[in-house]
Design an enzyme around this catalytic site. Structure first.
Site, PDB file in Angstrom:
ATOM      1  N   LYS A  47       0.824  -1.184   0.000  1.00  0.00           N
ATOM      2  CA  LYS A  47       0.000   0.000   0.000  1.00  0.00           C
ATOM      3  C   LYS A  47       0.877   1.260   0.000  1.00  0.00           C
ATOM      4  CE  LYS A  47      -2.727  -2.618   3.252  1.00  0.00           C
ATOM      5  NZ  LYS A  47      -3.126  -2.698   4.691  1.00  0.00           N
ATOM      6  N   GLU A 104       7.576   2.648  -6.561  1.00  0.00           N
ATOM      7  CA  GLU A 104       7.768   2.190  -5.181  1.00  0.00           C
ATOM      8  C   GLU A 104       7.944   3.369  -4.229  1.00  0.00           C
ATOM      9  OE1 GLU A 104       7.419   0.198  -2.969  1.00  0.00           O
ATOM     10  OE2 GLU A 104       8.435  -1.725  -3.174  1.00  0.00           O
ATOM     11  N   ASP A 105       7.595   3.130  -2.994  1.00  0.00           N
ATOM     12  CA  ASP A 105       7.785   4.156  -1.974  1.00  0.00           C
ATOM     13  C   ASP A 105       9.241   4.180  -1.515  1.00  0.00           C
ATOM     14  OD1 ASP A 105       7.521   1.615  -0.883  1.00  0.00           O
ATOM     15  OD2 ASP A 105       6.121   2.186   0.695  1.00  0.00           O
ATOM     16  N   ASP A 108      14.640  -0.630   0.758  1.00  0.00           N
ATOM     17  CA  ASP A 108      15.436  -0.795   1.982  1.00  0.00           C
ATOM     18  C   ASP A 108      16.500  -1.864   1.732  1.00  0.00           C
ATOM     19  OD1 ASP A 108      16.447  -1.077   4.501  1.00  0.00           O
ATOM     20  OD2 ASP A 108      14.570  -1.656   5.455  1.00  0.00           O
ATOM     21  N   LYS A 136      17.316   3.503   0.931  1.00  0.00           N
ATOM     22  CA  LYS A 136      18.199   3.429   2.104  1.00  0.00           C
ATOM     23  C   LYS A 136      19.537   2.822   1.709  1.00  0.00           C
ATOM     24  CE  LYS A 136      14.648   2.861   5.672  1.00  0.00           C
ATOM     25  NZ  LYS A 136      14.246   1.961   6.776  1.00  0.00           N
ATOM     26  N   VAL A 158      11.389   5.246   8.628  1.00  0.00           N
ATOM     27  CA  VAL A 158      10.622   6.465   8.331  1.00  0.00           C
ATOM     28  C   VAL A 158       9.146   6.149   8.101  1.00  0.00           C
ATOM     29  CG1 VAL A 158      12.596   7.740   7.428  1.00  0.00           C
ATOM     30  CG2 VAL A 158      11.242   6.328   5.862  1.00  0.00           C
TER      31      VAL A 158
HETATM   32  P1  IMP Z   1      12.903  -4.109   1.116  1.00  0.00           P
HETATM   33  O1  IMP Z   1      12.475  -5.395   0.500  1.00  0.00           O
HETATM   34  O2  IMP Z   1      13.734  -4.312   2.329  1.00  0.00           O
HETATM   35  O3  IMP Z   1      13.578  -3.178   0.121  1.00  0.00           O
HETATM   36  O4  IMP Z   1      11.623  -3.411   1.701  1.00  0.00           O
HETATM   37  C1  IMP Z   1      10.762  -2.699   0.936  1.00  0.00           C
HETATM   38  C2  IMP Z   1       9.463  -2.454   1.677  1.00  0.00           C
HETATM   39  O5  IMP Z   1       9.631  -2.443   3.087  1.00  0.00           O
HETATM   40  C3  IMP Z   1       8.925  -1.085   1.330  1.00  0.00           C
HETATM   41  O6  IMP Z   1       8.101  -1.123   0.197  1.00  0.00           O
HETATM   42  C4  IMP Z   1       8.177  -0.707   2.594  1.00  0.00           C
HETATM   43  O7  IMP Z   1       6.865  -1.215   2.544  1.00  0.00           O
HETATM   44  C5  IMP Z   1       8.928  -1.386   3.699  1.00  0.00           C
HETATM   45  N1  IMP Z   1       9.883  -0.481   4.361  1.00  0.00           N
HETATM   46  C6  IMP Z   1      11.219  -0.469   4.285  1.00  0.00           C
HETATM   47  N2  IMP Z   1      11.768   0.496   5.008  1.00  0.00           N
HETATM   48  C7  IMP Z   1      10.727   1.168   5.568  1.00  0.00           C
HETATM   49  C8  IMP Z   1      10.651   2.309   6.435  1.00  0.00           C
HETATM   50  O8  IMP Z   1      11.638   2.953   6.840  1.00  0.00           O
HETATM   51  N3  IMP Z   1       9.399   2.698   6.805  1.00  0.00           N
HETATM   52  C9  IMP Z   1       8.274   2.042   6.387  1.00  0.00           C
HETATM   53  N4  IMP Z   1       8.307   0.989   5.559  1.00  0.00           N
HETATM   54  C10 IMP Z   1       9.523   0.538   5.161  1.00  0.00           C
HETATM   55 MG    MG Z   2       5.926  -1.030   0.321  1.00  0.00          MG
END
Ligand code: IMP
Ligand code: MG
Length: 184
Positions: A47, A104-105, A108, A136, A158
């Site tokens: 979302k 994407e938002d 990470d 990040k 965040v």
């Molecule tokens: P990744 O697979 O670790 O890159 O995570 C991606 C997803 O984790 C994002 O689409 C977010 O939904 C969530 N996410 C990662 N870091 C944060 C944060 O700092 N705040 C809120 N959601 C996060």
């Molecule tokens: Mg997400």
């Protein structure tokens, strides 16, 4: 809601509504130039990307733009990535021959996105690129090419502008660092 409404829950404000909008306008100009004359499908990841999608797509001066959504889960209710990606809602659109831009938002660990790129890439799309508002530092460990990036941010959790902690704070207009006492 604004920062005043969540006083104490944020340790700092990282990006204001104005900074976010200005960056999205910048990215939109690049996207318009790159996709001129093409038909493009924006794929939002639910979302968190709802706000980015809503503002980015309205900023785009392109007629041939479509929107679709996927829901995947890589996080539980906590702040650490599980590394496990599951499709909760798939696309309605057939990707054969389509130019796809994933919206994407935040990136990470990069696990969600690298998995998504592989998954969507295997569906016969003409191209698959990524637009992400935030990234990040850990994202550097997994090599995911982000064509349109808003901001590189520090390695802190965040919230706001679509980003949640346990489903809260998505409706915050700016983006801030969640104060540790909230999730401790
Ligand atoms: P990744 O697979 O670790 O890159 O995570 C991606 C997803 O984790 C994002 O689409 C977010 O939904 C969530 N996410 C990662 N870091 C944060 C944060 O700092 N705040 C809120 N959601 C996060
Ligand atoms: Mg997400």
């Amino acid at each position: 809601m604004d920062v005043e409404d969540v006083q104490g829950d944020l340790s700092s404000v990282l990006l204001t509504r104005e900074q976010i909008q200005a960056k999205l306008a910048e990215l939109a100009r690049r996207i318009e130039a790159d996709y001129a004359g093409e038909r493009v499908l924006l794929v939002g990841v639910l979302k968190g990307a709802v706000m980015v999608m809503a503002d980015l797509i309205r900023e785009l001066r392109l007629v041939d733009v479509e929107m679709d959504w996927m829901a995947v889960s890589s996080y539980g209710a906590g702040t650490q990535s599980s590394g496990v990606v599951r499709i909760l809602k798939d696309l309605d659109t057939d990707l054969s021959g389509r130019h796809v831009l994933i919206v994407e938002d935040i990136i990470d660990s990069g696990l969600t996105l690298s998995w998504l790129l592989g998954n969507l890439g295997s569906r016969g799309a003409a191209s698959v690129k990524v637009c992400a508002l935030l990234r990040k530092p850990d994202a550097a460990k997994v090599h995911v090419a982000v064509t349109y990036l808003g901001f590189d941010i520090p390695n802190e959790f965040v919230v706001g502008y679509g980003l949640d902690f346990a489903e809260r704070y998505r409706n915050l207009t700016s983006i801030g660092v969640l104060a540790p006492h909230v999730y401790a």
